[in-house]
Design an enzyme around this catalytic site. Structure first.
Site, PDB file in Angstrom:
ATOM      1  CG  HIS A 181      37.670  27.497  40.138  1.00 32.67           C
ATOM      2  ND1 HIS A 181      37.369  26.187  39.921  1.00 32.67           N
ATOM      3  CD2 HIS A 181      38.723  27.765  39.327  1.00 32.67           C
ATOM      4  CE1 HIS A 181      38.193  25.675  39.011  1.00 32.67           C
ATOM      5  NE2 HIS A 181      39.029  26.614  38.641  1.00 32.67           N
ATOM      6  CE  LYS A 211      54.113  28.253  40.664  1.00 30.73           C
ATOM      7  NZ  LYS A 211      54.211  29.448  41.511  1.00 30.73           N
ATOM      8  CB  THR A 238      59.335  37.876  43.588  1.00 30.43           C
ATOM      9  OG1 THR A 238      58.358  37.760  42.552  1.00 30.43           O
ATOM     10  CG2 THR A 238      59.076  36.826  44.638  1.00 30.43           C
ATOM     11  CE  LYS A 252      52.964  32.652  46.666  1.00 29.03           C
ATOM     12  NZ  LYS A 252      53.918  32.386  45.556  1.00 29.03           N
TER      13      LYS A 252
HETATM   14  N1  GLU Z   1      55.393  32.612  40.118  1.00 33.57           N
HETATM   15  C1  GLU Z   1      55.158  33.673  41.027  1.00 33.57           C
HETATM   16  C2  GLU Z   1      54.725  33.125  42.379  1.00 33.57           C
HETATM   17  O1  GLU Z   1      54.991  31.996  42.708  1.00 33.57           O
HETATM   18  C3  GLU Z   1      54.255  34.756  40.459  1.00 33.57           C
HETATM   19  C4  GLU Z   1      52.864  34.360  40.125  1.00 33.57           C
HETATM   20  C5  GLU Z   1      52.070  35.439  39.390  1.00 33.57           C
HETATM   21  O2  GLU Z   1      52.564  36.543  39.220  1.00 33.57           O
HETATM   22  O3  GLU Z   1      50.949  35.128  39.002  1.00 33.57           O
HETATM   23  O4  GLU Z   1      54.197  33.821  43.187  1.00 33.57           O
END
Ligand code: GLU
Length: 476
Positions: A70, A112, A200, A100
């Site tokens: 957070h 996630k 992506t 990331k």
């Molecule tokens: N699922 C994608 C990832 O693993 C995108 C996540 C997103 O756009 O919030 O990066």
């Protein structure tokens, strides 16, 4: 993975793999251990079970949403539909999201979600029921919202699921002016941004293209500079793998093999990606594609002769049992966590360059960020400046033509005059992000003499997270 290796991998904790990578990076960060422990830990894990009526039966669905960090809000990350979903996996993927986002300067904490179902054997109506019920569970516990936690697509989900999530959120929250920003990866007709779908895969392409421009690195693996003529293997032809394959193919790389669940196809002279996709649509499988050789054991495709290997499906596909047989000189991690730490060590010793997931597949969340900003500003990219740029360019060309006393050919004029469209702005934002991210990691690797790009990427991410905690005044 063969049955023998699969059973070994099942007992493997994915989260501990990330902890190992984190600990390697922590050696380069001179702060107290406790602070690093806080960054490493998952802040919140919401595990739920809910009933869904399928036919005459009641089925209990297991699902998760994990908020890893957070330090920036909202939290951000995709939702995965797969029968293999489990808490360890969702926690790990949430942690990867935190790092990331930090690497590509996207101001979100990592999250996630996962639902343990096989979407390939469930009807569309039931997938919709499950998605809507999952969303309402998230709303009940305050685990979704434009400033709280913003889901997106992941393995097994796409625009369709995101539009159900948005619709459910909209109908259950009243008077929320920014409701449209509660999820990204929506169809363009429902507030999505142009360019999100391929983001992506395109990010993977931009990242690898940048690496291949580096003389020093190419020399170290005995390859020429540039992508043209490089032999590429791609594992997984989902949204990420397909788009990566398409962009590599268009840039002159030779796609020698494509691997899917049912098997792989190989042609050393190169496969035409669009034709393979057509064949897949017509026959339901990539196998038996004309002028290619079938490889029954899909895992074996990873071990074929090539320059570049792009695992674009699931985690742990390159492990200590096959790492020694990998012939690629560069591995681009389009999937999350495709290389285990043991395989990482083996490949590192062989001199293979691994471009890590926490940087290379960040294109998706980068463009999700653009979508979220578009939704919060309630205006399409380019709306304000497109016409203005075109008018300015017209005047500028007029001045040039007058002073040179020469007319510019109409086709060239059209190209120069055009103002930026949403897709142009999104793509240039993505390209810039991926190029900058690569050089930040590479520069850090060189300046601190870090052993590989993965550890350098973790060092970069952790330092950024420490910075934001310090700005919040949480870490004195
Ligand atoms: N699922 C994608 C990832 O693993 C995108 C996540 C997103 O756009 O919030 O990066």
């Amino acid at each position: 993975m063969s049955k023998k290796n699969q059973s070994k991998a099942e007992t493997y904790s994915f989260f501990s793999c990330i902890e190992k990578n984190f600990d390697k990076a922590a050696r380069y960060i001179p702060i107290k251990k406790g602070l690093l422990e806080q960054i490493k830990a998952c802040n919140a894990v919401y595990r739920m079970h809910f009933p869904i009526k399928i036919g005459k039966e009641i089925q209990v669905i297991e699902a998760y949403r994990v908020q890893h960090s957070h330090h920036k809000l909202p939290c951000k990350g995709g939702i995965r539909y797969s029968i293999k979903v489990n808490q360890d996996e969702v926690m790990t993927l949430a942690a990867l999201m935190t790092y990331k986002c930090a690497i590509v300067d996207v101001p979100f904490g990592g999250a996630k979600g996962g639902i343990k179902i096989d979407p390939q054997i469930i009807s569309v109506e039931n997938i919709e029921k499950i998605t809507r019920r999952y969303t309402s569970e998230l709303i009940k516990k305050n685990f979704i919202g434009p400033g709280i936690d913003v889901p997106a697509p992941d393995y097994g989900t796409g625009e369709r699921e995101m539009s159900w999530i948005f619709d459910t959120f909209l109908s259950l929250t009243h008077g929320e002016v920014d409701a449209i920003a509660c999820v990204t990866g929506k169809p363009v007709s429902q507030g999505g941004v142009r360019g999100r779908k391929e983001a992506t895969g395109l990010g993977v392409f931009y990242g690898i293209r940048e690496l291949c421009k580096m003389k020093e690195e190419m020399l170290s693996v005995g390859l020429d500079v540039g992508l043209n003529g490089k032999k590429v293997i791609i594992q997984g032809l989902g949204n990420v793998g397909y788009h990566a394959a398409k962009f590599f193919h268009e840039a002159g790389a030779i796609i020698v093999a494509l691997a899917e669940r049912e098997g792989a196809i190989y042609n050393k002279k190169g496969l035409n990606v669009s034709n393979v996709i057509l064949h897949l649509k017509n026959t339901g499988s990539i196998l038996n594609f004309p002028e290619s050789k079938n490889i029954e054991d899909t895992e074996k495709a990873l071990e074929l002769e090539c320059d570049l290997l792009i695992p674009a499906a699931l985690e742990n596909v390159i492990h200590k049992y096959n790492a020694n047989r990998i012939k690629a000189k560069i591995i681009g991690e389009a999937a999350n966590g495709p290389v285990t730490p043991e395989a990482d060590d083996i490949l590192g010793k062989k001199g293979v360059i691994i471009v890590p997931d926490i940087y290379l597949n960040a294109g998706g969340v980068t463009v999700s960020y653009f979508e979220w900003l578009k939704n919060l500003s309630h205006v399409r990219y380019g709306r304000m400046e497109k016409r203005f740029s075109e008018n300015m360019n017209t005047e500028l060309l007029q001045v040039i033509e007058n002073s040179c006393r020469k007319k510019i050919p109409i086709e060239e004029k059209k190209m120069i005059l055009r103002g930026p469209r949403e897709i142009d702005l999104v793509r240039s934002g993505l390209e810039d992000t991926m190029i900058n991210g690569f050089h930040k990691i590479r520069d850090l690797k060189k300046s601190l003499k870090i052993e590989n790009l993965r550890t350098a990427a973790f060092v970069l991410a952790i330092n950024k997270i420490i910075d934001s905690y310090e700005k919040l005044g949480i870490f004195p």
